[in-house]
Design an enzyme around this catalytic site. Structure first.
Site, PDB file in Angstrom:
ATOM      1  CG  HIS A  64      50.922  39.143  40.990  1.00 18.22           C
ATOM      2  ND1 HIS A  64      49.921  40.056  41.243  1.00 18.22           N
ATOM      3  CD2 HIS A  64      51.130  39.161  39.658  1.00 18.22           C
ATOM      4  CE1 HIS A  64      49.541  40.606  40.101  1.00 18.22           C
ATOM      5  NE2 HIS A  64      50.259  40.077  39.129  1.00 18.22           N
ATOM      6  CG  ASN A 120      46.369  43.352  37.992  1.00 23.59           C
ATOM      7  OD1 ASN A 120      46.825  42.539  38.782  1.00 23.59           O
ATOM      8  ND2 ASN A 120      46.995  43.686  36.883  1.00 23.59           N
TER       9      ASN A 120
END
Length: 486
Positions: A53, A126
């Site tokens: 990320h 997510n």
């Protein structure tokens, strides 16, 4: 007019453009503290980027309760219809580095923080309701396959498909990743999911298990593979630009926050009927079995003022829950409860919760003191807990929730070969219309055509077991690329 330049200690700087030197041509002087401080700070401007990320976008907003769920939870942010809570969200790609393109084929992180009166609740998920693996011990290995080959320093389809072909539990998420949803059109046009199974606890101390869903009001919109590649070259910051510009012009993105809810008895019955572990992150709870329940609306309406301070230093963790919430036996969740906070301690610092974007909006009282960047260090308040040997109390895990039941002896359990990793992947494939199936075949055939026959055959075997048409379609797409695999 700009204010006069000072050092970080507030001392006025006489000249910000010329170093002190021994003569006009001479060497520089070590006594020029402003030069030294300026260079030292420049050398340290980057904190370590996230291992996963790394590239992200963030914004602030509000969460508004629209439906009553107090029968499930005593969490105060849900206490009344119309109640609003300040929020922050960080969107991200998962596998790429900080300078990678926003349109790469990759899951998208969707990490939402709720600044409640009982502390910060972080829903760290997510844009997919499932994941590649079900046990956190595999996570470092999996992420290494998504990064760079240690010999070539290049992304490696061989590494990726070698792992996936040997871990059939990944098939459900691989199918989602290589579908059209693997390249969402920015962050505003995708759904978000808590993905894991969490729990809620009501005033009576009763627990239900839940899955969180954030459904975009903007509608799902995806990029074709060709458009994703084109935009990566033309505007690698496409999703960041889209989000910032939308909020700046007042086109505030919104998501409907929804829940799936089940009691432990209901999950036991469902598991007995389907053979699926309800706490397995590679699986979803079908909506036909566990319908979506509306909760509220999540809106983003304010951009960050300073990206580094507010987005890059944002430090979220799924361990951050509030009274009225709890966890579950999900093995991936249990691993993340440790890993995320530990990563933030390393990346941002031991007192990262003191930074404004991470600080709770309610009073904080603890005995943590000192360390780097101790912005709020407790003053003269007591820095230790008074020990009271009153014996154990029957309080479950802390906030009145019931104890979490355990099943079986402590051991390392290998579910490979004993669990169904194919049905849900096949169900997802069968939901796709013909053109989306063809896109899936083509998207898979591209990287698969670059790996060995052994890996291709192993992966094709998983597609066949999910649905024979799945395997046949990928074979045909591989053949079109000159790889005739039988």
């Amino acid at each position: 007019m700009n204010p006069p330049i000072t050092t970080a200690s507030g001392i006025p700087v006489a000249d910000d453009q010329n170093s002190a030197s021994a003569g006009a041509r001479g060497p520089l002087l070590l006594q020029d503290f402003h030069l030294i401080e300026k260079l030292q700070h420049f050398n340290r401007e980057r904190i370590p980027e996230r291992v996963v990320h790394a590239k992200g976008s963030g914004a602030y907003g509000t969460f508004t309760v629209t439906h009553d769920i107090t029968r499930y939870t005593k969490a105060k942010l849900f206490s009344a219809i119309g109640k609003q809570t300040e929020t922050f969200v960080r969107f991200s790609t998962v596998g790429g580095e900080k300078g990678s393109a926003d349109t790469e084929r990759d899951p998208r992180g969707f990490a939402a923080r709720f600044y409640t009166e009982e502390g910060n609740w972080d829903l760290v998920g997510n844009n997919t309701p499932m994941f590649f693996i079900k046990d956190g011990i595999k996570f470092p290995d999996f992420i290494h396959t998504q990064k760079r080959c240690p010999r070539t320093n290049l992304k490696s389809p061989t590494m990726m498909f070698d792992f996936w072909s040997k871990a059939p539990e990944s098939l459900h998420q691989v199918t989602m990743l290589f579908s059209d949803r693997g390249t969402p059109d920015g962050y505003r046009h995708m759904d978000g999911f808590g993905s894991h199974t969490y729990s809620l606890i009501n005033e009576a101390g009763e627990r239900v298990y839940v899955k969180w869903h954030l459904k975009t009001q903007q509608g799902i919109r995806n990029l074709s593979a060709a458009d994703a590649v084109r935009i990566a070259g033309e505007d690698p910051d496409y999703a960041q630009r889209d989000l910032v510009n939308a909020i700046d012009r007042g086109d505030f993105p919104r998501w409907n926050v929804m829940l799936q809810v089940a009691t432990e008895a209901e999950l036991d019955a469902w598991s007995a009927r389907t053979g699926w572990n309800p706490f397995d992150l590679t699986k979803v709870w079908p909506h036909g079995d566990f319908p979506l329940i509306p909760v509220g609306v999540f809106e983003l309406n304010r951009n960050a003022v300073n990206y580094h301070a507010e987005v890059e230093q944002a430090a979220l963790s799924p361990a951050n829950i509030v009274p009225g919430m709890g966890f579950s036996p999900d093995k991936m969740l249990q691993a993340r409860l440790f890993a995320y906070h530990d990563a933030q301690l390393y990346r941002v610092g031991t007192n990262h919760q003191h930074l404004p974007v991470n600080a709770a909006r309610c009073p904080v009282h603890n005995h943590q003191r000192d360390g780097a960047m101790a912005i709020n260090n407790g003053g003269s308040a007591q820095n230790y807990g008074t020990v009271a040997a009153g014996g154990a109390k029957r309080e479950g895990l802390g906030h009145g929730e019931p104890p979490l039941a355990l099943h079986g002896a402590a051991a390392r359990y290998d579910g490979r070969g004993a669990e169904d990793d194919y049905t849900q992947a096949g169900n997802l494939f069968r939901l796709m219309p013909p053109q989306e199936r063809q896109n899936l075949f083509d998207n898979l055939a591209g990287p698969m055509s670059q790996v060995s026959d052994e890996i291709i055959l192993r992966q094709l075997g998983h597609f066949d077991r999910a649905d024979p048409a799945y395997g046949a379609g990928v074979r045909a797409a591989l053949k079109a690329r000159g790889r005739n695999i039988d």
